[in-house]
Every structure is written in C-alpha cells, then in structure tokens.
Design an enzyme around this catalytic site. Sequence first.
Site, short mmCIF file in Angstrom:
data_model
loop_
_atom_site.label_atom_id
_atom_site.label_comp_id
_atom_site.label_asym_id
_atom_site.label_seq_id
_atom_site.Cartn_x
_atom_site.Cartn_y
_atom_site.Cartn_z
N GLN A 1 21.89 -14.25 7.73
CA GLN A 1 20.93 -14.04 6.63
C GLN A 1 19.61 -14.72 6.92
O GLN A 1 18.54 -14.16 6.73
CB GLN A 1 21.47 -14.66 5.33
CG GLN A 1 22.42 -13.81 4.59
CD GLN A 1 21.93 -12.41 4.51
OE1 GLN A 1 20.92 -12.12 3.89
NE2 GLN A 1 22.63 -11.50 5.16
N GLN A 59 0.84 -1.21 0.00
CA GLN A 59 0.00 0.00 0.00
C GLN A 59 0.87 1.26 0.00
O GLN A 59 0.50 2.28 -0.60
CB GLN A 59 -1.00 0.00 1.17
CG GLN A 59 -0.44 -0.09 2.56
CD GLN A 59 -0.17 -1.52 3.02
OE1 GLN A 59 -0.03 -2.43 2.21
NE2 GLN A 59 -0.07 -1.74 4.32
N ASN A 98 9.81 -7.10 1.82
CA ASN A 98 9.44 -8.51 1.68
C ASN A 98 8.85 -8.74 0.28
O ASN A 98 8.86 -7.87 -0.58
CB ASN A 98 8.50 -8.93 2.81
CG ASN A 98 7.17 -8.20 2.77
OD1 ASN A 98 6.82 -7.56 1.78
ND2 ASN A 98 6.43 -8.29 3.86
N ASP A 146 26.28 -4.59 6.29
CA ASP A 146 24.88 -4.37 6.67
C ASP A 146 24.73 -3.08 7.46
O ASP A 146 23.70 -2.41 7.37
CB ASP A 146 24.38 -5.52 7.56
CG ASP A 146 24.09 -6.79 6.77
OD1 ASP A 146 24.03 -6.71 5.55
OD2 ASP A 146 23.96 -7.85 7.42
N HIS A 159 16.53 -13.24 8.77
CA HIS A 159 15.77 -12.10 8.24
C HIS A 159 14.29 -12.41 8.10
O HIS A 159 13.44 -11.69 8.59
CB HIS A 159 16.29 -11.69 6.86
CG HIS A 159 17.24 -10.54 6.92
ND1 HIS A 159 16.85 -9.29 7.28
CD2 HIS A 159 18.56 -10.45 6.65
CE1 HIS A 159 17.88 -8.48 7.24
NE2 HIS A 159 18.94 -9.16 6.86
N GLU A 192 22.95 -11.77 -3.76
CA GLU A 192 22.95 -10.40 -3.23
C GLU A 192 24.29 -10.10 -2.53
O GLU A 192 24.97 -9.14 -2.83
CB GLU A 192 21.79 -10.28 -2.24
CG GLU A 192 21.69 -8.92 -1.59
CD GLU A 192 20.74 -8.92 -0.39
OE1 GLU A 192 20.26 -10.00 0.01
OE2 GLU A 192 20.51 -7.84 0.15
N HIS A 249 10.97 13.83 -41.12
CA HIS A 249 12.33 13.88 -40.57
C HIS A 249 13.30 14.41 -41.64
O HIS A 249 14.14 15.27 -41.37
CB HIS A 249 12.80 12.48 -40.16
CG HIS A 249 12.27 12.00 -38.83
ND1 HIS A 249 10.94 11.80 -38.60
CD2 HIS A 249 12.91 11.67 -37.69
CE1 HIS A 249 10.78 11.35 -37.36
NE2 HIS A 249 11.97 11.28 -36.78
P1 NAD Z 1 8.38 -5.11 5.15
O1 NAD Z 1 8.27 -3.71 5.63
O2 NAD Z 1 9.07 -5.36 3.86
O3 NAD Z 1 6.91 -5.70 5.00
C1 NAD Z 1 5.94 -5.55 6.00
C2 NAD Z 1 4.61 -5.26 5.33
O4 NAD Z 1 4.28 -6.29 4.41
C3 NAD Z 1 3.46 -5.20 6.28
O5 NAD Z 1 3.40 -3.94 6.90
C4 NAD Z 1 2.28 -5.46 5.35
O6 NAD Z 1 1.83 -4.24 4.82
C5 NAD Z 1 2.88 -6.29 4.24
N1 NAD Z 1 2.37 -7.67 4.32
C6 NAD Z 1 2.66 -8.59 5.26
N2 NAD Z 1 1.95 -9.72 5.02
C7 NAD Z 1 1.20 -9.49 3.93
C8 NAD Z 1 0.25 -10.26 3.19
N3 NAD Z 1 -0.07 -11.52 3.55
N4 NAD Z 1 -0.33 -9.71 2.10
C9 NAD Z 1 -0.03 -8.45 1.72
N5 NAD Z 1 0.86 -7.67 2.39
C10 NAD Z 1 1.46 -8.18 3.47
O7 NAD Z 1 9.04 -5.92 6.36
P2 NAD Z 1 9.45 -7.46 6.53
O8 NAD Z 1 8.29 -8.34 6.27
O9 NAD Z 1 10.13 -7.52 7.84
O10 NAD Z 1 10.51 -7.76 5.38
C11 NAD Z 1 11.74 -7.09 5.26
C12 NAD Z 1 12.45 -7.73 4.09
O11 NAD Z 1 13.47 -6.91 3.59
C13 NAD Z 1 13.09 -9.08 4.42
O12 NAD Z 1 12.65 -10.00 3.44
C14 NAD Z 1 14.58 -8.81 4.26
O13 NAD Z 1 15.29 -9.95 3.82
C15 NAD Z 1 14.54 -7.75 3.19
N6 NAD Z 1 15.75 -6.93 3.10
C16 NAD Z 1 16.38 -6.93 1.88
C17 NAD Z 1 17.48 -6.14 1.70
C18 NAD Z 1 18.12 -6.07 0.32
O14 NAD Z 1 18.95 -5.20 0.10
N7 NAD Z 1 17.77 -6.93 -0.61
C19 NAD Z 1 17.98 -5.33 2.74
C20 NAD Z 1 17.31 -5.34 3.97
C21 NAD Z 1 16.17 -6.15 4.13
#
Ligand code: NAD
Length: 420
Positions: free
Chosen positions: A250, A182, A205, A352, A253, A318, A411
């Site tokens: 990792q 959203q 995520n 990190d 997470h 990554e 042109h």
């Molecule tokens: P997030 O903020 O990415 O997601 C949380 C949100 O996901 C919730 O607030 C909700 O709105 C939504 N959500 C949850 N369940 C849902 C559903 N069933 N349907 C629809 N929307 C839904 O936080 P998180 O979940 O803690 O994930 C963080 C991610 O970021 C992890 O996967 C981590 O590995 C990743 N990450 C990646 C990097 C990178 O550089 N690639 C760096 C840091 C973190």
Amino acid sequence: MRYYKETKAKNFSQDPRVFTAVKEIVERVRAEGDAAVSDYNVKFGGQAASSFLVPQSELDRAYDETSPELRAAIERAAANIKKFAELQRDSLWPLGEVEVEEGVFLGHSVIPVDSCCCYVPGGNHPLFSTALMLVIPAKTAGVPRVCAAVPPMRGSALPHPATLAALKAAGADEVYAVGGAQAIAAFAYGTQTIAPVAMIVGPGNKYVTEAKRQVYGKVGIDFIAGPSEVLVIADENASPAVVAADILAQSEHDYDAAGILVTTSEKFARETAAEVLRQLAELDTAEIAAKSWDDNGRIIIADSLTEAAEIANMIAPEHLEINVKEPFALMGSLRNYGSLFIGEGSAEVFGDYVAGTNHTLPTMGAARYTGGLSVMNFLKVCTFQHITPQGAAKLAPAAETMATAEGLTAHAKAAAARMS
Ligand code: NAD
C-alpha cells in the site's frame, strides 16, 4: 488500545490548498475548455497534442506490442472481473408490476446510465489494472458510451502503452489522454472536443478526488476513492514478513497512502515494525513507501480481537485484511470496509489485480456509507407505477387529505380530479 506507532495524521480532504488549486483548475476548464485542459496537461508533464482522443490504431498497436505474458495476465484478470460483474448484474432483478392494493401496480426497471468517464490514474505508475476495473463493469452494465481518461506519460502526448492495451482489452469506446482535475472538469462540463458524461468513476490522487467532489451534482460520481489504505488485523499466529509486505504494497502507491496494523500482540507489533524497515531496504519504490509509512503508517495494539474489530469499524478502511487464527469468527463483527480479505492467502494484491472483485474502493472513511465500485454503480433502479381508474378513485381521498394538511391546494385538486 494504545499506539505502538502513531501517525502524523494529515487529512488532505480538509487541506484548503488542494481545494483552492482544484477549484481554479475546474473553473478554468469550464470557462476555456480544450485550451485550459491542454495547458494543464503540459504543466503536469505531458506533451501538447492536436487532439486528446487516442486513435484506435494506437490502442491496437499498444495491445499488439504488449508482451504475450502481460497480455495473458491482463486477459485473465479481465475474464474474472467480467464473470463477477455479470453475476452481480444478474443478481439485481427488474421488478415487474406488483399490485400493492387493488388497482395500484408498482415496479422498477434497471437502466444503465447513458454515458460515463472512467478515470484511470497514471501520475506515478501506469495503473492499467484500474482500466479493467472500471471499464469492464461499465460495459457489463450496458452503458452505451464508455469513455476513459488517462494522463499522458511524462514527455509524451499519449498514456502508457500498457494502459492503452488494457483499455482495448476492456472494450472502452473512447479513450482520451487527459489527466488530473482537468480531466474530471472536462468530462463534467464538456469542452469543444470532449462531450460531457452522466457519471465519472475511478480512483486518483488528492487532486482528482477533490475535483470529483467539486463537480458532484453536475455529474454523478461513484464515491471518494483517494489515496490507498490497508488495515490489517493480525494476531500472534500471523507472519510479520507477510503483514509487512502487505503494508508496503500500500505504502508504495504514493506519499498519502496508508498502511495500518491492528494487533493484539505487542511482540507481533515489534517484529512487524522491524520487518517493514528490513523490507524497505530492499524495495526499489522505497523512497515513496518509506515516507508514507513514516507519515501515515500506524500500529495499534488492541486489548482483544473484539476491540480490534471495533477499531477497524471506526477507521472504515479501504482494504481490510484479517490475518488471525480464526478469521471467519471475526467476520461477523466487521461492518465498515471497502473490501474484505479473509485469511492469510487472501492477499490484497490478488484483489488489486486478478481475483475479480473490484479494486476501486472507498477511502478516507467513505466505507462507512458505501461499498466499492461494481456493475451496480452504472445501473439506476427506476420505479414506475400504473394505477387503474378504480385504483385512483380509491387512493384519491387519502392523497387529498395529506395534500390539504400540507397546505398544497393544487395537489389536493389533482387527487380530487381522480375521484370519479
Ligand atoms: P493520478 O492520475 O491520480 O494523478 C496525476 C495527475 O494529478 C497529474 O496528471 C496532474 O494532472 C495532477 N496533479 C499532480 N500534481 C498536481 C498539483 N500539484 N496540482 C494539481 N494537479 C496535480 O495519478 P497518481 O498521482 O499516480 O495517483 C494515483 C492515486 O490513485 C494514488 O493515490 C493511489 O493510491 C490511488 N488509487 C486509489 C484506488 C482506490 O480504489 N481508492 C485504487 C487505485 C489507485
């Protein structure tokens, strides 16, 4: 090569359920704006709020109430990230007018995007380090309006105070308590209270990542930065305890995170697998880490370090750690990675948090075509030309010939109009 530990191999990018769930969220936010954003915020654990914009007083309070020890760590990380971002920015020069043929002058300008939204994840953990990693390069690039979107904490209308403190330290211009798909839809299309931006960056995520994919085109994005991955190339000289610790860092997470070991030694594979299980027993994030190790963790035995490097290039992880006797000798064979960690001291955890390189990195094979986030993502290299009347007269016949051959008569006429 052969597998010592195989993965259950899921690829969420092709999961139609994620695609459909995100499409519904994006379309509702686009149609209904704030009301839909608020509904989803509440559905995923936040509290209803009269405004998504976090007041500056909350940022100040969070910063002031952060422990001096954590504040000092945040400021140290911020200083390194800023220093590196400035050096990278200054390595990208504008190109003044260069005469490529008589009377034909070309150049390029380096221009920051007008506005951006930095998505700071906060579902499972308050990833306040990401606030620094996104906002500081954007500010260093000179983006005039740097917004941040962060999910509210469970049962609250506000994001975690450590994230607010980091956003203050990084200098975000506007902070909004919105998360998930959203938030991405709100910043792409705009709502009654959130003005749209030119570009959305940051990890998240699978829902956040899929939302970025769906709004790409309406806004720019950095790249696909989904659930975290590490691939460690290790030989028998490495420490199983150290490699296991990095794999678990990792895996904790989220359930979709992946730790991969590629080694030339079966003995090392066996010892590291045992060490992962031993360390898991002592981890208070073991519930998530054990599942992601079980589902997505892999141990691959390569016949040689050359083959190990090719496996890494194919996976394009990554984070890529090289923990072998002569890591620099291997470096030249590695082409596809988000960020490279050379030698045992270069733990991914430093990248990190505090070393100063960016931790927002491409996942799911995106490292085949891009590096990680940097100040460069916020800068556009825009070309310009200045062609004198004499230069135009000389270019025109070639342009007219090409246009005529393509069947584009207007042109050809535009070129011909410059001939005399
Ligand atoms: P997030 O903020 O990415 O997601 C949380 C949100 O996901 C919730 O607030 C909700 O709105 C939504 N959500 C949850 N369940 C849902 C559903 N069933 N349907 C629809 N929307 C839904 O936080 P998180 O979940 O803690 O994930 C963080 C991610 O970021 C992890 O996967 C981590 O590995 C990743 N990450 C990646 C990097 C990178 O550089 N690639 C760096 C840091 C973190």
